[in-house]
Design a protein around this motif. Structure first.
Motif, short mmCIF file in Angstrom:
data_model
loop_
_atom_site.label_atom_id
_atom_site.label_comp_id
_atom_site.label_asym_id
_atom_site.label_seq_id
_atom_site.Cartn_x
_atom_site.Cartn_y
_atom_site.Cartn_z
N ARG A 61 0.83 -1.21 0.00
CA ARG A 61 0.00 0.00 0.00
C ARG A 61 0.86 1.26 0.00
NH1 ARG A 61 -3.25 -1.00 5.28
NH2 ARG A 61 -1.08 -1.47 5.85
N TRP A 62 1.97 1.23 0.76
CA TRP A 62 2.89 2.37 0.77
C TRP A 62 3.57 2.52 -0.60
CZ3 TRP A 62 2.64 6.18 3.96
CH2 TRP A 62 2.25 5.99 5.30
N ALA A 65 1.19 4.01 -2.99
CA ALA A 65 1.07 5.45 -2.72
C ALA A 65 2.28 6.22 -3.25
CB ALA A 65 0.91 5.69 -1.22
N GLU A 217 -4.41 7.39 -3.37
CA GLU A 217 -3.62 7.80 -2.19
C GLU A 217 -2.21 8.15 -2.61
OE1 GLU A 217 -4.90 6.26 2.08
OE2 GLU A 217 -3.94 4.72 0.87
N LYS A 222 -1.60 9.41 2.64
CA LYS A 222 -1.60 8.18 3.44
C LYS A 222 -0.98 8.42 4.82
CE LYS A 222 -0.62 3.26 3.28
NZ LYS A 222 -1.93 3.03 3.91
#
Length: 267
Positions: A61-62, A65, A217, A222
C-alpha cells in the motif's frame, strides 16, 4: 561605535541561529525516531533498528502510494513547466495591456489559502466529472506548481539578454530556430530548476490532494490518514526519506537556478 556594531552583529547571529534551531528541531527528533526499535513512537530510541524502513518497503500500500505520488508529481511538474514557461515568456517580452493584472493572477495560488484553492477546484472538477480521478488530481497539482514556475522563469527570462534573440533573428534564423537553438539551451538550467520546484511542491502536497484524490492515495495523504487512525512509526521512516529527498532536490534546484543566472531566486 565598534562595540555597538559588534553587539548588533552578535545579536543578529544569535537570532538567526535561534530561528534555524527552531526550524530544525522537529527534524532532529523525527530522524532518530525513524531508527527506533520500539513498537511505538519513542524519543530517544531505546536501540537502533531499520524495522520501520522494512515496514515501508514491504507494504504494497505504501509502495502504491509512492508510485501515485511520483506519477502525479512528474506529470503535473512537466505540464506546469510547459505552460508556466510560455506564460512567463509572454509576460516578460510582451507589451500588451493588463500584463500586471495577468501576472498577479498567475501568482494568486501562492497568496490564496490552499483550502480555498482546494474547495474551488473541488467544485470546478466536479462539474466536469474529474473529481476523484488521477487526471483531476494532476490538474490540481499543476495549478499549485504553476506560480513557482512562472516566478522563476520570469526572473530567468529577464536576466537573458533580449539582444541575443534579436541577433539570431536578424541573422536569418526563424523564430522557431531561435527558440530551439538559442533560447531553450540558455534557459535549460532554469527550466530544470523550475521543474524540480514544481515536482517537490506536488510531491509534498496534502490539502488539495485530500479534496480531489478520491480513492487515490499519495504518500502525504496516506501519512495523514495513518496518523488519524493510529500512530504508526512507519511514518517517521517515510518522513526521513522525504527530508533527504527534499534536501537533495532543493540543493540541485538552487544550483541549477544559480547556474542559469537566477541567483536572486536561488538565494
Amino acid at each position: 561605535m565598534d562595540n555597538r556594531s559588534a553587539l548588533s552583529r552578535w545579536l543578529i547571529n544569535l537570532v538567526g541561529f535561534s530561528v534555524l534551531l527552531f526550524l530544525c528541531l522537529p527534524i532532529a527528533i523525527v530522524i532518530p525516531m525513524s531508527f527506533s526499535s520500539a513498537d511505538t513512537l519513542a524519543f530517544p530510541p531505546p536501540s537502533l533498528s531499520l524495522r520501520w524502513y522494512h515496514s515501508f518497503f514491504d507494504d504494497p500500500r505504501w509502495i502504491e502510494a509512492a508510485r501515485t505520488s511520483l506519477l502525479v508529481a512528474f506529470a503535473s511538474s512537466t505540464i506546469a513547466v510547459l505552460f508556466g514557461s510560455a506564460a512567463a515568456y509572454g509576460l516578460v517580452r510582451g507589451t500588451f495591456r493588463g500584463r500586471r493584472v495577468l501576472e498577479a493572477n498567475f501568482l494568486a495560488p501562492i497568496i490564496v489559502p490552499q483550502v480555498i484553492t482546494a474547495l474551488a477546484l473541488y467544485i470546478y472538477l466536479a462539474k466536469f466529472g474529474l473529481l476523484g480521478t488521477l487526471g483531476g488530481l494532476i490538474i490540481g497539482h499543476t495549478i499549485l506548481g504553476l506560480p513557482y514556475v512562472v516566478l522563476l522563469m520570469m526572473v530567468a527570462i529577464r536576466s537573458f539578454d533580449v539582444r541575443i534573440e534579436q541577433a539570431a533573428l536578424s541573422l536569418g534564423a526563424s523564430w522557431q530556430e531561435m527558440f530551439r537553438r538559442v533560447l531553450i539551451p540558455n534557459l535549460m538550467p532554469s527550466l530544470l530548476a523550475a521543474w524540480i520546484f514544481a515536482f517537490i511542491i506536488s510531491f509534498d502536497e496534502v490539502i488539495v490532494t485530500i479534496f480531489l484524490s478520491g480513492a487515490h492515495e499519495t504518500i502525504p495523504k496516506k501519512m495523514f490518514n495513518e496518523l488519524v487512525l493510529r500512530v504508526n512509526p512507519t511514518i517517521t521512516a517515510i518522513a526521513t526519506l522525504l527530508i533527504g529527498f527534499t534536501v537533495i532536490t532543493m540543493g540541485l534546484a538552487a544550483w541549477l537556478a544559480k547556474r542559469g543566472g537566477v541567483a536572486a531566486f536561488a538565494r
